[in-house]
Motif scaffolding. Structure first.
Motif, PDB file in Angstrom:
ATOM      1  N   UNK A  87       4.595 -15.626  39.171  1.00 51.14           N
ATOM      2  CA  UNK A  87       3.326 -15.348  38.508  1.00 51.14           C
ATOM      3  C   UNK A  87       3.392 -15.728  37.034  1.00 51.14           C
ATOM      4  N   UNK A  88       2.226 -16.075  36.498  1.00 52.49           N
ATOM      5  CA  UNK A  88       2.104 -16.436  35.091  1.00 52.49           C
ATOM      6  C   UNK A  88       2.127 -15.169  34.235  1.00 52.49           C
ATOM      7  N   UNK A  89       2.948 -15.166  33.196  1.00 51.05           N
ATOM      8  CA  UNK A  89       2.996 -14.008  32.317  1.00 51.05           C
ATOM      9  C   UNK A  89       2.587 -14.319  30.891  1.00 51.05           C
ATOM     10  N   UNK A  90       2.697 -15.556  30.458  1.00 46.40           N
ATOM     11  CA  UNK A  90       2.320 -15.910  29.094  1.00 46.40           C
ATOM     12  C   UNK A  90       2.019 -17.400  29.033  1.00 46.40           C
ATOM     13  N   UNK A  91       1.050 -17.755  28.200  1.00 47.41           N
ATOM     14  CA  UNK A  91       0.715 -19.164  28.034  1.00 47.41           C
ATOM     15  C   UNK A  91       0.294 -19.432  26.604  1.00 47.41           C
ATOM     16  N   UNK A  92       0.434 -20.678  26.217  1.00 45.86           N
ATOM     17  CA  UNK A  92       0.037 -21.099  24.870  1.00 45.86           C
ATOM     18  C   UNK A  92      -0.578 -22.474  24.968  1.00 45.86           C
ATOM     19  N   UNK A  93      -1.720 -22.654  24.304  1.00 44.54           N
ATOM     20  CA  UNK A  93      -2.406 -23.931  24.343  1.00 44.54           C
ATOM     21  C   UNK A  93      -1.839 -24.877  23.295  1.00 44.54           C
ATOM     22  N   UNK A  94      -2.321 -26.106  23.328  1.00 46.04           N
ATOM     23  CA  UNK A  94      -1.908 -27.074  22.325  1.00 46.04           C
ATOM     24  C   UNK A  94      -2.300 -26.672  20.920  1.00 46.04           C
ATOM     25  N   UNK A  95      -3.345 -25.877  20.805  1.00 47.81           N
ATOM     26  CA  UNK A  95      -3.792 -25.398  19.493  1.00 47.81           C
ATOM     27  C   UNK A  95      -3.122 -24.089  19.090  1.00 47.81           C
ATOM     28  N   UNK A  96      -2.312 -23.525  20.004  1.00 49.40           N
ATOM     29  CA  UNK A  96      -1.592 -22.316  19.656  1.00 49.40           C
ATOM     30  C   UNK A  96      -2.219 -21.019  20.121  1.00 49.40           C
ATOM     31  N   UNK A  97      -3.309 -21.086  20.864  1.00 47.79           N
ATOM     32  CA  UNK A  97      -3.911 -19.869  21.406  1.00 47.79           C
ATOM     33  C   UNK A  97      -3.029 -19.329  22.524  1.00 47.79           C
ATOM     34  N   UNK A  98      -2.885 -18.022  22.547  1.00 46.12           N
ATOM     35  CA  UNK A  98      -1.975 -17.400  23.512  1.00 46.12           C
ATOM     36  C   UNK A  98      -2.709 -16.425  24.417  1.00 46.12           C
ATOM     37  N   UNK A  99      -2.138 -16.206  25.578  1.00 39.79           N
ATOM     38  CA  UNK A  99      -2.641 -15.187  26.491  1.00 39.79           C
ATOM     39  C   UNK A  99      -1.463 -14.599  27.250  1.00 39.79           C
ATOM     40  N   UNK A 155       1.103  -6.858  32.165  1.00 36.41           N
ATOM     41  CA  UNK A 155       2.423  -6.247  32.327  1.00 36.41           C
ATOM     42  C   UNK A 155       3.360  -6.512  31.156  1.00 36.41           C
ATOM     43  N   UNK A 156       3.076  -7.547  30.359  1.00 38.41           N
ATOM     44  CA  UNK A 156       3.965  -7.887  29.241  1.00 38.41           C
ATOM     45  C   UNK A 156       3.267  -7.830  27.898  1.00 38.41           C
ATOM     46  N   UNK A 157       1.968  -7.613  27.903  1.00 35.54           N
ATOM     47  CA  UNK A 157       1.189  -7.610  26.655  1.00 35.54           C
ATOM     48  C   UNK A 157       1.737  -6.552  25.705  1.00 35.54           C
ATOM     49  N   UNK A 158       1.939  -6.947  24.465  1.00 27.89           N
ATOM     50  CA  UNK A 158       2.464  -6.034  23.458  1.00 27.89           C
ATOM     51  C   UNK A 158       3.979  -6.001  23.385  1.00 27.89           C
ATOM     52  N   UNK A 159       4.646  -6.571  24.398  1.00 30.94           N
ATOM     53  CA  UNK A 159       6.119  -6.589  24.397  1.00 30.94           C
ATOM     54  C   UNK A 159       6.685  -8.004  24.300  1.00 30.94           C
ATOM     55  N   UNK A 160       5.981  -8.966  24.875  1.00 32.45           N
ATOM     56  CA  UNK A 160       6.431 -10.353  24.886  1.00 32.45           C
ATOM     57  C   UNK A 160       5.553 -11.179  23.947  1.00 32.45           C
ATOM     58  N   UNK A 161       6.175 -12.190  23.347  1.00 30.92           N
ATOM     59  CA  UNK A 161       5.448 -13.100  22.465  1.00 30.92           C
ATOM     60  C   UNK A 161       5.840 -14.534  22.785  1.00 30.92           C
ATOM     61  N   UNK A 162       4.843 -15.352  23.065  1.00 28.45           N
ATOM     62  CA  UNK A 162       5.091 -16.774  23.299  1.00 28.45           C
ATOM     63  C   UNK A 162       4.778 -17.524  22.016  1.00 28.45           C
ATOM     64  N   UNK A 163       5.604 -18.515  21.715  1.00 28.37           N
ATOM     65  CA  UNK A 163       5.385 -19.311  20.505  1.00 28.37           C
ATOM     66  C   UNK A 163       5.883 -20.724  20.766  1.00 28.37           C
ATOM     67  N   UNK A 164       5.590 -21.599  19.827  1.00 32.94           N
ATOM     68  CA  UNK A 164       5.976 -22.996  20.011  1.00 32.94           C
ATOM     69  C   UNK A 164       6.423 -23.593  18.691  1.00 32.94           C
ATOM     70  N   UNK A 165       7.333 -24.553  18.776  1.00 33.18           N
ATOM     71  CA  UNK A 165       7.766 -25.344  17.631  1.00 33.18           C
ATOM     72  C   UNK A 165       7.527 -26.799  18.024  1.00 33.18           C
ATOM     73  N   UNK A 166       6.445 -27.356  17.525  1.00 30.53           N
ATOM     74  CA  UNK A 166       6.069 -28.709  17.940  1.00 30.53           C
ATOM     75  C   UNK A 166       7.105 -29.743  17.496  1.00 30.53           C
ATOM     76  N   UNK A 167       7.681 -29.543  16.343  1.00 30.72           N
ATOM     77  CA  UNK A 167       8.675 -30.508  15.845  1.00 30.72           C
ATOM     78  C   UNK A 167       9.911 -30.543  16.746  1.00 30.72           C
TER      79      UNK A 167
END
Length: 112
Positions: free
Chosen positions: A45-57, A61-73
């Motif tokens: 199952x999907x738990x976290x996602x991030x768009x090309x612009x950096x929007x997250x969802x 079950x993990x909201x408030x505990x997990x954080x998705x992020x990206x380093x484009x470089x």
């Protein structure tokens, strides 16, 4: 395009881990990415996602505990997991939407 996931391991309840997913290949941008997990005997199952612009969802079950992020470089997506619970035990997979590519999975075990 290939995805290399890493960072899994064993941790006690309440602990933290950070997963990484490095994207390799001839790509201009890593684009939208997601983290999925598959507990033993259950579906993926999907738990976290991030768009090309950096929007997250996040899944509830993990909201408030997990954080998705990206380093484009670095062409890398991260999943910071805090306040881990035994129910978070699963194989975690990263996924790139544009090419429908899966990483190989990394096991997270939360146990005392």
């Amino acid at each position: 395009v290939q995805l290399q996931a890493s960072g899994g391991g064993s941790v006690q309840p309440g602990g933290s881990l950070r997963l990484s997913c490095a994207v390799s290949g001839s790509i201009y941008t890593i684009s939208s990415m997601g983290w999925y997990r598959q507990p033993p005997g259950n579906q993926r199952t999907l738990i976290a996602s991030i768009t090309g612009r950096g929007s997250t969802s996040y899944a509830d079950s993990v909201k408030g505990r997990f954080t998705i992020s990206r380093d484009n470089a670095r062409k890398t997506v991260y999943l910071q997991m805090n306040s881990l619970k035994p129910d978070d035990t699963a194989v975690y997979y990263c996924y790139r939407d544009l090419t429908r590519t899966w990483g190989q999975g990394t096991l997270v075990t939360v146990s005392s």
